[in-house]
Design an enzyme around this catalytic site. Structure first.
Site, mmCIF file in Angstrom:
data_model
loop_
_atom_site.group_PDB
_atom_site.id
_atom_site.type_symbol
_atom_site.label_atom_id
_atom_site.label_comp_id
_atom_site.label_asym_id
_atom_site.label_seq_id
_atom_site.Cartn_x
_atom_site.Cartn_y
_atom_site.Cartn_z
ATOM 1 N N ILE A 120 10.332 7.405 -0.053
ATOM 2 C CA ILE A 120 10.741 6.784 1.217
ATOM 3 C C ILE A 120 9.708 5.757 1.662
ATOM 4 C CG2 ILE A 120 9.678 8.565 2.673
ATOM 5 C CD1 ILE A 120 13.074 7.250 3.516
ATOM 6 N N HIS A 121 10.173 4.637 2.189
ATOM 7 C CA HIS A 121 9.263 3.613 2.685
ATOM 8 C C HIS A 121 9.931 2.803 3.795
ATOM 9 C CE1 HIS A 121 11.385 2.089 -0.883
ATOM 10 N NE2 HIS A 121 11.374 0.910 -0.303
ATOM 11 N N MET A 122 9.098 2.341 4.711
ATOM 12 C CA MET A 122 9.552 1.529 5.842
ATOM 13 C C MET A 122 9.105 0.087 5.614
ATOM 14 S SD MET A 122 8.500 4.073 8.969
ATOM 15 C CE MET A 122 9.346 3.119 10.208
#
Length: 163
Positions: A120-122
């Protein structure tokens, strides 16, 4: 249309990877942060890294150290640190680039557009009035006024100045 860019981009996305290790996990295993791993800052639970294939100059990502694909798999401390890091990143990008606005988002799953869905990454993407960001979607071309090396140094200097 920039065919050279389009062909390497398709190859990057479609080719089978020999290295089964996550690119983000590989980056955090390196002891020294630099242009080599593109890590700008490491926190207790999360880190800030430049996007190797940015939509604009200054396109960065905030990630947890924990290799998960869903926000629900993170504890509250990690999610909180990630949001605080996004806030600090916006401050640093304002110093480094003076953008007019930002896109901030998470693509959870391939159907949502995640190029690397397992970690997961923003995304934090600076935007400017009149920028040509649409070129990527309609022309398969990216226009970047500076190298990743220059972006890294500019963002790292700005980040260090706000700490």
């Amino acid at each position: 249309m920039n065919y050279m860019f389009a062909s390497w981009r398709r190859k990057y996305i479609t080719e089978k990877k020999n290295n089964k290790k996550c690119v983000f996990c590989s980056a955090i295993e390196q002891n020294e942060d630099s242009v080599e791993n593109l890590i700008v800052h490491r926190g207790e639970h999360a880190f800030l890294i430049l996007n190797r294939y940015p939509y604009t100059s200054g396109h960065v990502m905030v990630l947890p150290y924990k290799h998960v694909l869903d926000l629900n798999d993170l504890d509250n401390e990690t999610r909180t640190e990630m949001m605080n890091m996004v806030d600090q990143t916006i401050k640093a990008l304002k110093i480094a680039y003076a953008p007019d606005a930002f896109n901030i988002g998470i693509n959870m799953g391939a159907a949502a557009g995640a190029g690397i869905e397992a970690h997961i990454h923003m995304h934090v993407v600076p935007r400017w009035n009149g920028d040509v960001n649409f070129m990527t979607s309609v022309g398969d071309v990216r226009i970047l006024p500076e190298s990743l090396e220059d972006s890294f140094q500019k963002i790292k200097n700005a980040w260090d100045s706000i700490l």
